[in-house]
Design a protein around this motif. Structure first.
Motif, mmCIF file in Angstrom:
data_model
loop_
_atom_site.group_PDB
_atom_site.id
_atom_site.type_symbol
_atom_site.label_atom_id
_atom_site.label_comp_id
_atom_site.label_asym_id
_atom_site.label_seq_id
_atom_site.Cartn_x
_atom_site.Cartn_y
_atom_site.Cartn_z
ATOM 1 N N ILE A 1 0.705 -1.232 -0.011
ATOM 2 C CA ILE A 1 -0.167 -0.101 -0.011
ATOM 3 C C ILE A 1 0.900 1.356 0.013
ATOM 4 C CG2 ILE A 1 -0.218 -0.210 2.477
ATOM 5 C CD1 ILE A 1 -2.920 1.088 2.145
ATOM 6 N N THR B 1 1.363 5.056 0.509
ATOM 7 C CA THR B 1 0.573 5.861 1.498
ATOM 8 C C THR B 1 1.395 7.452 1.623
ATOM 9 O OG1 THR B 1 1.908 5.202 3.415
ATOM 10 C CG2 THR B 1 0.081 4.103 2.977
ATOM 11 N N CYS C 1 -5.685 6.787 3.808
ATOM 12 C CA CYS C 1 -4.584 5.845 3.980
ATOM 13 C C CYS C 1 -4.829 5.003 5.182
ATOM 14 C CB CYS C 1 -3.104 6.468 3.722
ATOM 15 S SG CYS C 1 -2.773 7.257 2.330
ATOM 16 N N HIS C 2 -5.092 5.975 6.189
ATOM 17 C CA HIS C 2 -5.502 5.370 7.480
ATOM 18 C C HIS C 2 -6.710 4.495 7.561
ATOM 19 C CE1 HIS C 2 -5.641 5.143 11.968
ATOM 20 N NE2 HIS C 2 -7.075 5.369 11.668
ATOM 21 N N LYS D 1 -5.550 1.052 5.888
ATOM 22 C CA LYS D 1 -4.663 0.389 6.570
ATOM 23 C C LYS D 1 -5.391 -0.240 7.747
ATOM 24 C CE LYS D 1 -1.858 3.416 7.398
ATOM 25 N NZ LYS D 1 -0.226 4.094 7.636
ATOM 26 N N ASP D 2 -6.507 0.525 8.213
ATOM 27 C CA ASP D 2 -7.189 -0.098 9.374
ATOM 28 C C ASP D 2 -8.089 -1.195 9.041
ATOM 29 O OD1 ASP D 2 -8.399 0.407 12.119
ATOM 30 O OD2 ASP D 2 -10.262 0.826 11.104
ATOM 31 N N SER E 1 -5.754 -4.181 8.670
ATOM 32 C CA SER E 1 -5.246 -4.624 10.126
ATOM 33 C C SER E 1 -6.358 -5.345 10.890
ATOM 34 C CB SER E 1 -4.712 -3.330 11.054
ATOM 35 O OG SER E 1 -3.613 -2.684 10.178
ATOM 36 N N TYR F 1 0.813 -6.050 5.699
ATOM 37 C CA TYR F 1 1.083 -5.426 4.504
ATOM 38 C C TYR F 1 2.139 -4.381 4.573
ATOM 39 C CZ TYR F 1 -0.755 -1.644 7.527
ATOM 40 O OH TYR F 1 -1.049 -0.649 8.443
ATOM 41 N N GLU G 1 3.996 -1.308 3.826
ATOM 42 C CA GLU G 1 3.418 0.129 3.582
ATOM 43 C C GLU G 1 4.526 1.031 2.732
ATOM 44 O OE1 GLU G 1 2.071 4.176 6.037
ATOM 45 O OE2 GLU G 1 2.361 2.404 6.908
ATOM 46 N N CYS H 1 -8.438 3.400 -1.656
ATOM 47 C CA CYS H 1 -9.367 2.937 -0.478
ATOM 48 C C CYS H 1 -10.941 2.626 -0.653
ATOM 49 C CB CYS H 1 -9.449 4.329 0.659
ATOM 50 S SG CYS H 1 -10.364 4.199 2.306
#
Length: 97
Positions: free
Chosen positions: A6, A8, A15-16, A19-20, A23, A29, A31, A67
């Motif tokens: 990913i 970012t 991006c957050h 990733k959330d 996760s 992943y 980054e 996203c």
């Protein structure tokens, strides 16, 4: 699980969120932070056929997009099969139905 990369940038809410989601699914992943890094941003641009926004997400050899695209796969029930080992389509193919 299939490898995930990913691209970012710092202070990017999209991006957050991406990733959330990864996760929460237990996905590891790689980054690649392109903040102030013109070389990595150029690599992202090349791999995504010209996309300049972040995040840009790859699952195995499959270019997912950003996203919204990641969440659309999740909502359609197509993200988990794409993340499963050996399930990524070859480049240019659509994710599994």
């Amino acid at each position: 699980m299939t490898s995930v990369e990913i691209y970012t940038q710092k202070y990017c809410p999209y991006c957050h969120w991406a990733k959330d989601l990864l996760s929460r699914k237990g996905v590891e992943y790689r980054e690649i932070d392109v903040t102030g890094n013109t070389q990595m941003r150029a690599q992202m641009f090349e791999r995504t056929n010209g996309c300049t926004s972040v995040p840009q997400i790859f699952i195995g050899a499959t270019y997912v997009g950003g996203c919204d695209d990641l969440f659309a796969l999740e909502d359609a029930g197509k993200l988990d099969p794409l993340l499963a080992p050996g399930e990524s389509p070859t480049p240019g193919e659509s994710p599994p139905a």
